[in-house]
Write an enzyme that holds these catalytic residues in place. Sequence first.
Site, PDB file in Angstrom:
ATOM      1  N   ASP A 170       3.602  44.099  68.569  1.00 35.42           N
ATOM      2  CA  ASP A 170       5.111  44.063  67.828  1.00 35.42           C
ATOM      3  C   ASP A 170       5.678  44.761  67.124  1.00 35.42           C
ATOM      4  O   ASP A 170       6.477  45.479  66.628  1.00 35.42           O
ATOM      5  CB  ASP A 170       4.747  42.565  66.902  1.00 35.42           C
ATOM      6  N   HIS A 259      13.039  42.450  71.159  1.00 31.17           N
ATOM      7  CA  HIS A 259      12.767  40.795  70.758  1.00 31.17           C
ATOM      8  C   HIS A 259      13.565  39.503  71.483  1.00 31.17           C
ATOM      9  O   HIS A 259      12.969  38.499  71.846  1.00 31.17           O
ATOM     10  CB  HIS A 259      12.784  40.463  69.389  1.00 31.17           C
ATOM     11  N   HIS A 262      11.932  39.392  74.531  1.00 28.59           N
ATOM     12  CA  HIS A 262      11.159  38.172  74.032  1.00 28.59           C
ATOM     13  C   HIS A 262      11.668  36.771  73.731  1.00 28.59           C
ATOM     14  O   HIS A 262      10.670  36.014  74.373  1.00 28.59           O
ATOM     15  CB  HIS A 262      10.423  38.432  72.639  1.00 28.59           C
ATOM     16  N   HIS A 276       2.925  36.266  71.274  1.00 26.03           N
ATOM     17  CA  HIS A 276       4.297  37.420  70.892  1.00 26.03           C
ATOM     18  C   HIS A 276       4.741  38.700  70.918  1.00 26.03           C
ATOM     19  O   HIS A 276       5.298  39.189  71.494  1.00 26.03           O
ATOM     20  CB  HIS A 276       4.596  37.062  69.193  1.00 26.03           C
TER      21      HIS A 276
END
Length: 375
Positions: A170, A259, A262, A276
């Site tokens: 991340d 993101h 994602h 994540h």
Amino acid sequence: MNITKAIASPSKFLVQTDLLKELGTHGKVFGKNAYLICDSFIVEQVKQKAIPSFIGNTSAQIGVFGGQCSDTEIEKHKIAALDFDYIVGIGGGKTLDTAKATAHYLVKPVLILPTLASTDAPCTAISVIYNDDDTFNRYLFLSKNPDVVLADTQILAEEPVRFFAAGVGDGLATYFEARACYKAQKDNLILGQHGSMLKPSLIGFTIAKTCYETIKLHAAQAVYAVKNKVVTPALEHTIEATIYMSAVGAESGGCAAAHAIHNGMTVVDDLHGAQHGEKVLFGLFTQLVMEAVPKHEFQEVIDIAIAVGLPLTLEDLGLKEFRENEWRKVAEIACDSNDTMHNMPFTVTPEMVYSAIVATNAMLNDYKEKHYIHS
């Protein structure tokens, strides 16, 4: 035309061993009675270490997190916490997002103690809301960042290595997404007073860049501390990067393709077991492909990912079969007008995203074969 640039961060961020034992001390400034939203696995530690720190006329009650940061879960805790002075979140990203959202709706202070260094959740004024079936719902923009974030290095040293690595994944995206936003002067993730997003600040971009440089220098060594459940300077530096710098860099610098991709990937059933940060990393690789970055930049990210044990390909993430219609849906969701794909410095279409996903996965599979890397 006036352009407002902004930076946001928690009021206080502490990095120290055994902060869980001092929870009541740090919370008493906000009132006498605390409502603690905790992951189930940490409840016994909280009872043994944190509850005794509520002394004198202070007290705390534990509410166990149900597993999903959904409107249903938030409503449950809003009702339970109504008569308490402040909220505390203790656990992983979804637990912390639930605690922040609960405090937001009740207009109460919130303290955060992460048990994982795997997402930006501890420090941001954003809660990622999911549906009860684990699919992405929306970003909930909160009125403020957490009042206090307590990074207990001993607890974080004891997290599973996979979760530590996911935090690195991340954090790796933070700089590249902020770079894209800053280049285009698109939106960061700070909500302005009139409901519009603000623009990336120089300090936000600089923190995002420092996050990447810190991970590059220290993450490969830090992973050995986590494997052996000990605290080292490299781990402390990496924790500061993955929890604080990544969050402030993302919120103040902005998110982009990584993101957004994602969020699209949350509709793929096979990937519901992926972390994540693992999915964000694949989103980052895809963003780098769309940007056609130099080979050495792509290679550097791969090297860091391998050093901490992150999965690379979609198959590594758990994909059993690549279905074109499913991944075209991922690309379509990633390009939703309400997501962060529009922060890229060029126009992005679902077709571009789909093609980049296919090319990225092929490149990563080829890289693994050439370097004899096994899943």
